[in-house]
Design an enzyme around this catalytic site. Structure first.
Site, mmCIF file in Angstrom:
data_model
loop_
_atom_site.group_PDB
_atom_site.id
_atom_site.type_symbol
_atom_site.label_atom_id
_atom_site.label_comp_id
_atom_site.label_asym_id
_atom_site.label_seq_id
_atom_site.Cartn_x
_atom_site.Cartn_y
_atom_site.Cartn_z
ATOM 1 C CG PHE A 1 -2.070 -1.079 0.993
ATOM 2 C CD1 PHE A 1 -2.987 -0.978 -0.043
ATOM 3 C CD2 PHE A 1 -2.158 -2.167 1.854
ATOM 4 C CE1 PHE A 1 -3.982 -1.940 -0.223
ATOM 5 C CE2 PHE A 1 -3.148 -3.131 1.686
ATOM 6 C CZ PHE A 1 -4.059 -3.018 0.648
ATOM 7 C CB SER A 2 0.597 4.596 1.507
ATOM 8 O OG SER A 2 -0.590 4.941 0.835
#
Length: 393
Positions: free
Chosen positions: A112-113
């Protein structure tokens, strides 16, 4: 096969879909198998990618550590934070690790981020080569964004999350900006009657807010996808090839990585990387060593020093993340804790961490399958866990 899958996981494989893959219980499997239902591009590692044997986890998980006003075993913290794996590296050597059932040293997991921090390092490599100037306009490299909010923004603004955008990063709103952004990246199912978008067309549609670029820190994932396009155009390489040639192979990564792509093949530089925990720890060790591995310079040391020390406190304290990290700052897609150890980290939703403590020479990777994308209580618990581990290894 479906019966075996159901016996192992408690649900049928065909019950996992784009509608539910981030929800429990499906996310524990989905976060490790993203390539089975979302398009990806491969990031080749080195040809001689031999991985060292697993380190026994008993010593680590049996330790008790202080968390607030209680003492709790690391094993209990890992359970409470939905850990899939934890890797602890000291001076470049894996000294402790934990794997949940079904997870191995070769298992990959979506970042993800935390992907953003890898993209920030690619920008630093290109800056060191002279092919990218952070003070250049984004639109110079990506003219498709010239009439968007990014049209008068600099690369530096995107690197530090200080662009002025009309965007609401609400992970729970199925009809909001972020859901539309996910659909453009093929992470959510299309909606009937909605025009088909790509990552580039979505970015090109974003409007500027009523403030100048370069103001407060404003966390907004599209910044990182714009940055991914910038490093592609500046280098002349697709994101996956750039990552492989400039970082993944020189780093000595043992396993191929993947990155999710949209229908045009545009990589999700802001959230789509899929790697092993040990390889991610190797990246953290590279940054801890100011961009050098085995005597070879990969990232300019000036870029790394700026990344871990150069964030604007004024931008952070007036930004939208100051409540949960009061002493923090942000630079080049990395968070700085502001604590006495000078620790810094990458962070992704659902509990994906790369934590670096320069003083104790410790790097910690933790992948998780938290039910909620953002949980401030679990973020604080994880930070306390990393601090405690740093002091005992």
């Amino acid at each position: 096969m479906l019966q075996l899958f159901e016996k192992q996981h408690g649900f049928r494989r065909d019950s996992v879909s784009l509608e539910n893959w981030r929800n429990r219980p499906f996310n524990t499997w989905a976060f490790r198998n993203i390539h089975e239902f979302i398009p990806t591009a491969e990031v080749p590692a080195t040809d001689n990618g031999v991985e060292e044997p697993k380190v026994d986890e008993t010593w680590l998980t049996s330790q008790e550590i202080p968390i607030g006003d209680r003492r709790i075993s690391i094993s209990a913290v890992l359970q409470e934070t939905y850990a899939d794996t934890l890797v602890v590296m000291k001076k470049g050597v894996v000294v402790a690790e934990f794997h949940a059932p079904g997870f191995t040293t070769r298992s990959r997991h979506i970042l993800f981020s935390s992907s953003k921090s890898v993209t920030g390092m690619l920008a630093g490599i290109l800056a060191g080569e002279g092919t990218l100037d952070p003070d250049e306009p984004i639109a110079r490299h990506v003219p498709e964004l010239a009439t968007s909010a990014f049209g008068d923004a600099k690369v530096r603004h995107a690197l530090d999350m200080r662009t002025s955008l009309v965007f609401n990063e609400d992970y729970s709103d199925p009809r909001g900006d972020f859901a539309r952004y996910r659909r453009a990246g093929l992470l959510d199912p299309a909606l009937d009657g909605e025009p088909v978008e790509t990552v580039i067309s979505f970015l090109a549609s974003l409007k500027k807010a009523q403030r100048d670029h370069g103001g407060p820190f404003f966390y907004c994932s599209p910044n990182s996808d714009a940055l991914g396009l910038v490093v592609e155009r500046a280098s002349g390489l697709r994101f996956a090839d750039l990552l492989s040639q400039k970082l993944w192979q020189p780093l000595g990564a043992r396993s191929n990585a993947l990155v999710t792509v949209d229908r045009e093949g545009t990589a999700r530089a802001g959230g789509g990387l899929f790697v092993t925990a040990r390889d991610f720890a190797r990246l953290g060790e590279l940054v801890r060593r100011e961009g050098e591995v085995e005597g070879r310079r990969i990232i300019p040391s000036e870029w790394v020093r700026d990344t871990v020390n150069g964030g604007s406190r004024d931008a952070w304290t007036t930004g939208n993340f100051a409540d949960w990290l009061p002493s923090g700052s942000y630079r080049n897609q990395w968070y700085q804790t502001g604590n006495e150890d000078g620790a810094f980290f990458a962070l992704g939703i659902h509990g994906q961490w790369l934590f670096v403590n320069p003083r104790s020479e410790v790097v910690i990777v933790k992948f998780s399958s938290q039910p909620d994308p953002v949980d401030d209580r679990l973020k604080s618990l994880n930070m306390a866990l990393f601090s405690a581990i740093s002091s005992i290894v």
